[in-house]
Structure formats: C-alpha cells, structure tokens
Design a protein around this motif. Structure first.
Motif, short mmCIF file in Angstrom:
data_model
loop_
_atom_site.label_atom_id
_atom_site.label_comp_id
_atom_site.label_asym_id
_atom_site.label_seq_id
_atom_site.Cartn_x
_atom_site.Cartn_y
_atom_site.Cartn_z
N ILE A 146 0.83 -1.21 0.00
CA ILE A 146 0.00 0.00 0.00
C ILE A 146 0.87 1.25 0.00
O ILE A 146 0.61 2.20 -0.75
CB ILE A 146 -0.98 -0.02 1.19
CG1 ILE A 146 -2.03 -1.12 0.96
CG2 ILE A 146 -1.65 1.35 1.38
CD1 ILE A 146 -2.89 -1.42 2.18
N GLU A 147 1.91 1.27 0.81
CA GLU A 147 2.81 2.44 0.85
C GLU A 147 3.47 2.67 -0.50
O GLU A 147 3.57 3.81 -0.96
CB GLU A 147 3.86 2.25 1.94
CG GLU A 147 3.31 2.40 3.34
CD GLU A 147 4.30 2.01 4.44
OE1 GLU A 147 5.45 1.59 4.13
OE2 GLU A 147 3.94 2.14 5.62
N ARG A 160 1.04 4.11 -3.00
CA ARG A 160 0.83 5.56 -2.80
C ARG A 160 1.99 6.37 -3.39
O ARG A 160 1.78 7.41 -3.98
CB ARG A 160 0.62 5.86 -1.32
CG ARG A 160 -0.74 5.34 -0.82
CD ARG A 160 -0.93 5.52 0.66
NE ARG A 160 -0.62 6.86 1.13
CZ ARG A 160 -1.50 7.86 1.25
NH1 ARG A 160 -2.76 7.64 0.95
NH2 ARG A 160 -1.12 9.03 1.71
N LYS A 161 3.22 5.85 -3.23
CA LYS A 161 4.39 6.52 -3.83
C LYS A 161 4.29 6.54 -5.35
O LYS A 161 4.83 7.44 -5.99
CB LYS A 161 5.69 5.81 -3.43
CG LYS A 161 6.12 6.08 -2.02
CD LYS A 161 7.42 5.38 -1.70
CE LYS A 161 7.74 5.56 -0.23
NZ LYS A 161 8.90 4.77 0.19
N ASN A 199 1.61 6.99 -6.89
CA ASN A 199 0.42 7.79 -7.18
C ASN A 199 -0.69 6.96 -7.82
O ASN A 199 -1.39 7.43 -8.71
CB ASN A 199 0.77 9.00 -8.06
CG ASN A 199 1.63 9.99 -7.33
OD1 ASN A 199 1.38 10.29 -6.16
ND2 ASN A 199 2.66 10.47 -7.99
N ARG A 200 -0.83 5.75 -7.32
CA ARG A 200 -1.91 4.87 -7.78
C ARG A 200 -2.91 4.68 -6.66
O ARG A 200 -2.54 4.61 -5.49
CB ARG A 200 -1.36 3.51 -8.22
CG ARG A 200 -0.58 3.59 -9.54
CD ARG A 200 -0.25 2.24 -10.05
NE ARG A 200 0.49 2.29 -11.29
CZ ARG A 200 0.17 1.60 -12.38
NH1 ARG A 200 -0.87 0.78 -12.37
NH2 ARG A 200 0.91 1.68 -13.46
N LYS A 201 -4.16 4.58 -7.03
CA LYS A 201 -5.21 4.27 -6.07
C LYS A 201 -5.11 2.77 -5.76
O LYS A 201 -5.11 1.94 -6.66
CB LYS A 201 -6.58 4.60 -6.64
CG LYS A 201 -7.70 4.31 -5.67
CD LYS A 201 -9.03 4.76 -6.23
CE LYS A 201 -10.15 4.31 -5.34
NZ LYS A 201 -10.51 5.21 -4.30
N ASP A 254 -6.20 4.57 3.42
CA ASP A 254 -5.25 4.61 2.32
C ASP A 254 -5.64 3.73 1.13
O ASP A 254 -5.01 3.80 0.08
CB ASP A 254 -3.86 4.14 2.80
CG ASP A 254 -3.26 5.09 3.80
OD1 ASP A 254 -3.44 6.31 3.65
OD2 ASP A 254 -2.60 4.60 4.75
N ALA A 255 -6.64 2.90 1.30
CA ALA A 255 -7.00 1.95 0.25
C ALA A 255 -8.50 1.67 0.29
O ALA A 255 -9.13 1.78 1.33
CB ALA A 255 -6.23 0.64 0.44
#
Length: 169
Positions: free
Chosen positions: A33-34, A37-38, A40-42, A68-69
């Motif tokens: 997940i982290e 995010r880096k 820039n994807r959902k 976050d998800a």
C-alpha cells in the motif's frame, strides 16, 4: 526491497498492476500500500480473505488501511468495482487481490477465467509477493494460472518475497 524494486524500478506507467500475496501478512500488505501511494496509484484490495484480515488488523489497532485503500470484499462488488475501471484509467490503480496460490475461487482466478470482466493486456504486470506452498495441488493450480497469464502476454514476477521463516539454502 524486492517489492520496491519491482514496483518502482520497472517501467509500468501504461500498465495495469496486480499484486497477490498472503491475506494474513499485514506487514507485506502495508508495504504494498505504501509503495502504491508513492506510485500515485489508487490502491484497491479485492477479496474476502483480504478484507477479513485487514478489518481484523484494523479492529485491534495495528493498521488503518481503510484511509489509504479501498477494500472490496464480495465477488459481486468486486465485479462492479473492476467494471468501473475504464481501459484508459487502468494505470491509475494498484490492485491487490487474493489468489497467489492459484486458488480456484480467489479473485485472481476469477479474473483470469473471465468470471470477472477485467481484461489483462500484453505488458500488464502480475506480482506474486509470496512463494508457493509446495504441495502438488498448489503447484499445479499456480502453473495453470501462470500459463494463462503468459498466454495473454502478461509480465509475471514470482517469489517477490523474503520469508519470515527459518530456512536453509
């Protein structure tokens, strides 16, 4: 580090990315997940067992993945969710789903065998962030999945995993 290398170090700007791993490995899910995010994807988690373990970890205060998800639990909702990802937007998502051992009722298997309408294209990435548990059934099921992926031109990354178990070379 292997996950970072594959997800951040390989050109995937135009491709769909699917990651599959053990639903119970919360630390690995957190890393995925982290990294998503880096990129820039959902991030969307798809599958009943993923949802079960993630919600359990949230209930005891280990993580807060819900912020976050997106978490989609049931097959009917998974089908609806994936149908909403337009072809031109596929590179905006990191999909985490069940099915790393080739389980026939897991989300990855349903996707590959067209029970879920989401088309993988040549060059899309499927990352197995786990090792296959070496039983005859698992090895055969995973081989079927990988052969089907290869026939569609999908790039497969296998054994992107550092075991937490003791082992011997």
């Amino acid at each position: 580090d292997m996950l970072k290398e594959v997800l951040l170090g390989i050109d995937n700007k135009r491709n769909a990315i699917i990651v599959t791993t053990f639903s119970s490995h919360i630390a690995r899910l957190k890393s995925i997940i982290e990294i998503g995010r880096k990129m820039n994807r959902k991030v969307v988690l798809l599958g009943r067992s993923l949802a079960k373990y993630v919600y359990a970890a949230e209930n005891v205060g280990l993580v807060n993945f819900s912020k976050d998800a997106e978490i989609v639990k049931y097959s009917s909702k998974i089908k609806r969710r994936l149908s909403k990802i337009r072809d031109k937007d596929r590179n905006k998502y990191l999909l985490i789903m069940t099915g790393h051992q080739g389980e026939p009722r897991a989300t990855l298997s349903k996707l590959i065998f067209r029970e879920i309408k989401y088309t993988l294209r040549k060059g899309d990435h499927v990352i197995f962030a786990s090792k296959t548990i070496p039983t005859a059934d698992n090895l055969k099921a995973k081989e079927v999945i990988c052969n089907k992926l290869r026939s569609q031109g999908v790039r497969i990354f296998e054994n992107i995993h550092v075991s937490g178990h003791a082992g011997k070379e």
